[in-house]
Design a protein around this motif. Sequence first.
Motif, PDB file in Angstrom:
ATOM      1  N   HIS A  77     -48.233  13.218  11.338  1.00  0.00           N
ATOM      2  CA  HIS A  77     -47.452  12.353  10.456  1.00  0.00           C
ATOM      3  C   HIS A  77     -46.330  13.220   9.889  1.00  0.00           C
ATOM      4  N   TRP A  80     -45.475  14.883   6.569  1.00  0.00           N
ATOM      5  CA  TRP A  80     -46.682  15.552   6.075  1.00  0.00           C
ATOM      6  C   TRP A  80     -47.018  16.789   6.915  1.00  0.00           C
ATOM      7  N   LYS A 149     -44.762   6.730  16.809  1.00  0.00           N
ATOM      8  CA  LYS A 149     -45.274   5.491  16.223  1.00  0.00           C
ATOM      9  C   LYS A 149     -44.512   5.167  14.952  1.00  0.00           C
ATOM     10  N   TRP A 151     -44.339   2.824  11.767  1.00  0.00           N
ATOM     11  CA  TRP A 151     -44.822   1.809  10.836  1.00  0.00           C
ATOM     12  C   TRP A 151     -43.888   1.853   9.635  1.00  0.00           C
ATOM     13  N   GLU A 191     -45.775  -0.729  14.863  1.00  0.00           N
ATOM     14  CA  GLU A 191     -46.989  -1.199  14.178  1.00  0.00           C
ATOM     15  C   GLU A 191     -46.648  -2.268  13.147  1.00  0.00           C
ATOM     16  N   LYS A 193     -47.956  -5.021   9.985  1.00  0.00           N
ATOM     17  CA  LYS A 193     -48.924  -5.112   8.885  1.00  0.00           C
ATOM     18  C   LYS A 193     -48.539  -6.299   8.032  1.00  0.00           C
ATOM     19  N   ASP A 226     -53.048  -2.227  14.511  1.00  0.00           N
ATOM     20  CA  ASP A 226     -53.918  -1.599  13.510  1.00  0.00           C
ATOM     21  C   ASP A 226     -54.928  -2.671  13.110  1.00  0.00           C
ATOM     22  N   HIS A 229     -54.799  -4.505   9.762  1.00  0.00           N
ATOM     23  CA  HIS A 229     -53.548  -5.111   9.299  1.00  0.00           C
ATOM     24  C   HIS A 229     -53.433  -6.612   9.565  1.00  0.00           C
ATOM     25  N   ASP A 253     -54.486   1.455  16.135  1.00  0.00           N
ATOM     26  CA  ASP A 253     -54.866   2.225  14.960  1.00  0.00           C
ATOM     27  C   ASP A 253     -56.198   1.610  14.556  1.00  0.00           C
ATOM     28  N   ASP A 261     -56.420  -3.843   3.712  1.00  0.00           N
ATOM     29  CA  ASP A 261     -56.230  -2.725   4.640  1.00  0.00           C
ATOM     30  C   ASP A 261     -57.135  -1.599   4.143  1.00  0.00           C
ATOM     31  N   ASP A 305     -57.010   5.360  12.511  1.00  0.00           N
ATOM     32  CA  ASP A 305     -56.154   5.452  11.318  1.00  0.00           C
ATOM     33  C   ASP A 305     -57.050   5.088  10.139  1.00  0.00           C
TER      34      ASP A 305
END
Length: 406
Positions: A77, A80, A149, A151, A191, A193, A226, A229, A253, A261, A305
Amino acid sequence: MPQIAAVTRPATAPALERIAWAMSGINVEIPSWGFVNTGTRFRVFPQAGVPRTVFEKIDDAATVHRYTGIAGSVSLHIPWDRVDDYAALASYARERGLRIGGINSNTFQDEDYKLGSLCHPSAAVRQKAVRAIIDCCEIAGLSGSNAVKVWLGDGTNYPGQDDLRWRRHRLVEGLQAVYPHLPNGVRLYLEYKLYEPALYSTDVQDWGQALAVCRALGDRATVCVDTGHHAMGVNIEQIVALLLAEGRLGSFDLNDKKYGDDDLMVGSIDPYQLFRIAHELVNAMRDDADAVAQRCANEVVYMLDQCHNIEPKVPAMIRSVMNLQETMAKALLVDRGALLAAQVAGDVLEANRQVQDAFSTDVRPLLAELRVARGLPADPYRAYLASGEAEARAAARAGGTAAGWG
Ligand code: RM4
Ligand code: MN
């Protein structure tokens, strides 16, 4: 080799071979962020031995792989997991038996993204978000990853806050600017959601919206499902079937949920739903009459995930990998011939029985035997708990700053 007699039904040799696929043919991708300190919006509960660096996150993912034998990649990610040298990070992972998996873009934690990223009303913010995702494409190239990916936290909180149609145009335009930067062979997973963090409208809200955007991009743009989601009661396995039919199911995910979620361990709340999803995948893998779906099913990437707020993280990941493996093994037990015959005959109850019998079969003893045959612990979860590794890691990682979602 273990004997097929260990399987309740169907007692045929090919069934054993198919289950064996769940031992070695399947790969589960482990999220780097699944090992860090996380919590709810009320409280983060820190745990001992949590990684402090991306290298330690990779060590934890490698531990999950060492015990399960089927978790050979780790998704990152950004920012991060930002490092100076991604090739070096990839070799660090390789030395521990791992590949770098999907590179996840993050355009939802910067002050500038308060009103959105790719869909933001300001062109300057949109440009910044495009740049951030292009960075992920470059990182994919440098680290040998095969996917980026996306999102987005984009959406609005109140009716009238922004123009919903223009936000859509901006989304497509932004991703069209990103797409040419995907290195050769690298796919883009979009992705969706239904809500959160935006509470009124979400710019990539469901699979249909995501699919339409992917079509506006190109063949390498596919949808990421996901499992957490969706609204309550949504038939996720049918979404999977439709995306397979379209050849646009790129990745999962995986996690489980009860309400929202929730990011709970995959298969922990509704294992039958996970099984129904697995059944659609296996069904497509075996369907020689639908080449598009078959190829798509064979290429799908299974990522986890999840976040483990109150439970220990490494064992939770091991359990999750085992849950998915058991579920895929059960789906592989479905007698496709008998199922198709029942469907053609209009025998509703028999068709349903074929599917449900596979779900009800206890595949754990057989998987344990297959693991041992591969030099793995029969029960990776218990073996890990008994190993003393968790205590050793907590001692070794005393001091420093534990990683979190930042
Ligand atoms: C989002 C979404 C993304 C994940 C982040 C951490 O809700 O599921 O896939 O990267 O959370
Ligand atoms: Mn996700």
